[in-house]
Design a protein around this motif. Sequence first.
Motif, PDB file in Angstrom:
ATOM      1  N   TRP A   1      -3.093  24.278 -11.272  1.00  0.00           N
ATOM      2  CA  TRP A   1      -4.300  23.629 -10.775  1.00  0.00           C
ATOM      3  C   TRP A   1      -4.052  22.206 -10.287  1.00  0.00           C
ATOM      4  O   TRP A   1      -4.981  21.493  -9.920  1.00  0.00           O
ATOM      5  CB  TRP A   1      -5.359  23.593 -11.885  1.00  0.00           C
ATOM      6  N   GLN A   2      -2.775  21.792 -10.283  1.00  0.00           N
ATOM      7  CA  GLN A   2      -2.433  20.420  -9.897  1.00  0.00           C
ATOM      8  C   GLN A   2      -2.078  20.338  -8.409  1.00  0.00           C
ATOM      9  O   GLN A   2      -1.315  21.166  -7.911  1.00  0.00           O
ATOM     10  CB  GLN A   2      -1.253  19.922 -10.731  1.00  0.00           C
ATOM     11  N   GLN A   3      -2.627  19.351  -7.730  1.00  0.00           N
ATOM     12  CA  GLN A   3      -2.322  19.108  -6.318  1.00  0.00           C
ATOM     13  C   GLN A   3      -1.405  17.906  -6.191  1.00  0.00           C
ATOM     14  O   GLN A   3      -1.763  16.787  -6.555  1.00  0.00           O
ATOM     15  CB  GLN A   3      -3.602  18.838  -5.527  1.00  0.00           C
ATOM     16  N   GLY A   4      -0.196  18.144  -5.692  1.00  0.00           N
ATOM     17  CA  GLY A   4       0.743  17.050  -5.502  1.00  0.00           C
ATOM     18  C   GLY A   4       0.364  16.180  -4.310  1.00  0.00           C
ATOM     19  O   GLY A   4      -0.253  16.648  -3.346  1.00  0.00           O
ATOM     20  N   VAL A   5       0.750  14.922  -4.384  1.00  0.00           N
ATOM     21  CA  VAL A   5       0.509  13.975  -3.299  1.00  0.00           C
ATOM     22  C   VAL A   5       1.845  13.361  -2.902  1.00  0.00           C
ATOM     23  O   VAL A   5       2.532  12.763  -3.737  1.00  0.00           O
ATOM     24  CB  VAL A   5      -0.457  12.855  -3.733  1.00  0.00           C
ATOM     25  N   TYR A   6       2.242  13.527  -1.654  1.00  0.00           N
ATOM     26  CA  TYR A   6       3.452  12.876  -1.148  1.00  0.00           C
ATOM     27  C   TYR A   6       3.084  11.420  -0.832  1.00  0.00           C
ATOM     28  O   TYR A   6       2.179  11.157  -0.035  1.00  0.00           O
ATOM     29  CB  TYR A   6       3.971  13.582   0.093  1.00  0.00           C
ATOM     30  N   SER A   7       3.798  10.495  -1.465  1.00  0.00           N
ATOM     31  CA  SER A   7       3.423   9.090  -1.374  1.00  0.00           C
ATOM     32  C   SER A   7       4.641   8.233  -1.034  1.00  0.00           C
ATOM     33  O   SER A   7       5.747   8.481  -1.525  1.00  0.00           O
ATOM     34  CB  SER A   7       2.815   8.635  -2.709  1.00  0.00           C
ATOM     35  N   ALA A   8       4.430   7.206  -0.181  1.00  0.00           N
ATOM     36  CA  ALA A   8       5.506   6.275   0.184  1.00  0.00           C
ATOM     37  C   ALA A   8       4.908   4.896   0.410  1.00  0.00           C
ATOM     38  O   ALA A   8       3.804   4.757   0.947  1.00  0.00           O
ATOM     39  CB  ALA A   8       6.234   6.735   1.445  1.00  0.00           C
TER      40      ALA A   8
ATOM     41  N   THR B   1       7.885  10.459  -2.068  1.00  0.00           N
ATOM     42  CA  THR B   1       8.091  11.200  -3.309  1.00  0.00           C
ATOM     43  C   THR B   1       6.796  11.904  -3.666  1.00  0.00           C
ATOM     44  O   THR B   1       5.700  11.451  -3.291  1.00  0.00           O
ATOM     45  CB  THR B   1       8.503  10.270  -4.462  1.00  0.00           C
ATOM     46  N   CYS B   2       6.907  13.002  -4.394  1.00  0.00           N
ATOM     47  CA  CYS B   2       5.719  13.758  -4.771  1.00  0.00           C
ATOM     48  C   CYS B   2       5.194  13.242  -6.104  1.00  0.00           C
ATOM     49  O   CYS B   2       5.956  13.059  -7.062  1.00  0.00           O
ATOM     50  CB  CYS B   2       6.022  15.244  -4.861  1.00  0.00           C
TER      51      CYS B   2
ATOM     52  N   PHE C   1       0.838  -1.193   0.000  1.00  0.00           N
ATOM     53  CA  PHE C   1       0.000   0.000   0.000  1.00  0.00           C
ATOM     54  C   PHE C   1       0.877   1.249   0.000  1.00  0.00           C
ATOM     55  O   PHE C   1       2.107   1.171   0.095  1.00  0.00           O
ATOM     56  CB  PHE C   1      -0.932  -0.009   1.219  1.00  0.00           C
ATOM     57  N   ASN C   2       0.239   2.392  -0.105  1.00  0.00           N
ATOM     58  CA  ASN C   2       0.919   3.678  -0.019  1.00  0.00           C
ATOM     59  C   ASN C   2       0.350   4.491   1.133  1.00  0.00           C
ATOM     60  O   ASN C   2      -0.864   4.456   1.379  1.00  0.00           O
ATOM     61  CB  ASN C   2       0.738   4.489  -1.310  1.00  0.00           C
ATOM     62  N   VAL C   3       1.225   5.227   1.821  1.00  0.00           N
ATOM     63  CA  VAL C   3       0.794   6.287   2.722  1.00  0.00           C
ATOM     64  C   VAL C   3       0.780   7.564   1.903  1.00  0.00           C
ATOM     65  O   VAL C   3       1.726   7.841   1.154  1.00  0.00           O
ATOM     66  CB  VAL C   3       1.751   6.439   3.915  1.00  0.00           C
ATOM     67  N   MET C   4      -0.271   8.351   2.020  1.00  0.00           N
ATOM     68  CA  MET C   4      -0.417   9.545   1.196  1.00  0.00           C
ATOM     69  C   MET C   4      -0.663  10.778   2.061  1.00  0.00           C
ATOM     70  O   MET C   4      -1.491  10.745   2.974  1.00  0.00           O
ATOM     71  CB  MET C   4      -1.567   9.375   0.203  1.00  0.00           C
ATOM     72  N   LEU C   5       0.055  11.853   1.762  1.00  0.00           N
ATOM     73  CA  LEU C   5      -0.109  13.130   2.448  1.00  0.00           C
ATOM     74  C   LEU C   5      -0.222  14.240   1.410  1.00  0.00           C
ATOM     75  O   LEU C   5       0.476  14.219   0.394  1.00  0.00           O
ATOM     76  CB  LEU C   5       1.089  13.424   3.362  1.00  0.00           C
ATOM     77  N   MET C   6      -1.093  15.188   1.663  1.00  0.00           N
ATOM     78  CA  MET C   6      -1.182  16.388   0.832  1.00  0.00           C
ATOM     79  C   MET C   6      -0.915  17.604   1.707  1.00  0.00           C
ATOM     80  O   MET C   6      -1.192  17.584   2.915  1.00  0.00           O
ATOM     81  CB  MET C   6      -2.552  16.500   0.172  1.00  0.00           C
TER      82      MET C   6
END
Length: 366
Positions: free
Chosen positions: A129-136, A155-156, A116-121
């Motif tokens: 208009w793009q929202q990055g997601v920090y994912s690990a 990583t974003c 799975f991934n942990v996701m943070l914004m």
Amino acid sequence: MMRLFVALPAISISAAGAGSIPLATFDGAKATTLQWQTVDDPVMGGRSKSAFKLDEARHVGVWSGEVAIVPFLKSPGFCNLQSPGLHKTADFPDLSSCDGIIVRAREVEKGGLIAFNVMLMAKGAKHLWQQGVYSAGVNFTDAMSDQFVPWSAFTCTWRGQSVSWCPKITTQLKLIDSIGLGTYFPGTAGKFSIEIESMSGRLSGRRPHEAMSIDLATFDGKAVHKWHSENDPVMGGQSSSSVNVKDGYADYSGTTRIVPALKAPGFTIAMTGGFPMLSKFPDVSSMDGLTVELRQVGTNFTGFKIAFCDSHLTFYRSDPSRQIFRCQVLAARSFKKCSYPGRSFLTSGMQPRASTLQRIRRLPVA
């Protein structure tokens, strides 16, 4: 009739949640009880689906679903679980003093997905208009346990693809406005059912696990106790068991049989011995959970209970003036450390008080 064989190297009380900043729990606590929404690949033409529910009795969130092949891509899609939800934001605690995220969870679907991934914004991770997601990435096992993910692993991404326009995650820890979990992408198709107990930030400079725990019982000479078994023949049953300490672990084995008079399974117990008031266990009132290292040998039986009590009690005898606290333990095929928070231990719906944790007298496993 059910045979059981368990090898048990150590039992310790640990500060599993100490040195952390809670982000999400499922126990009704006002500050960390969040709104959750599933976001799956049908938003991009896929067929994956998932659902989320709260198990109030067990204080866990249950996220279940199935990742399916996206027809026009001919590759697996995704399922996400987000708080507060798609295109929504919320205020989260400042994690600047932390060195990563702890997710306490387990996979309960037999043969289910584990990656799975942990996701943070964060407010600052935007480009036009793009929202990055920090994912690990994070892997879950079939045992409820803490999985730590350092900031360096994140990583974003935007729509699953790595991007370079996000600031470093360590500059955004005051600005987090969304958290979540997702199936690993690109990953594999399959079913999953994840029980989530908590998400938190781990404070920087936290000592290793060994320095954050107090041994209650080990079998390597550090925290020595005499052990014996007790079985249901005391109530007319026919179960049998034994406990033998060897090679640095305790071998707890036996057979649970039907009690003729009850027409129901009986019990066996492995228990520390000695006169209760003279038994010595350390004061663990400063700790917040219990860690058991064990493995299951030779059978498919995996459900055990562990308890601690402050007087001469067993699972079949109680005294209103004394307390025994129990939680379910899952044994695996190889040695694993499984951690259980203090709130997992209940007697008559009550959690242990500090006074109980200061005077533990018996340690049973059943």
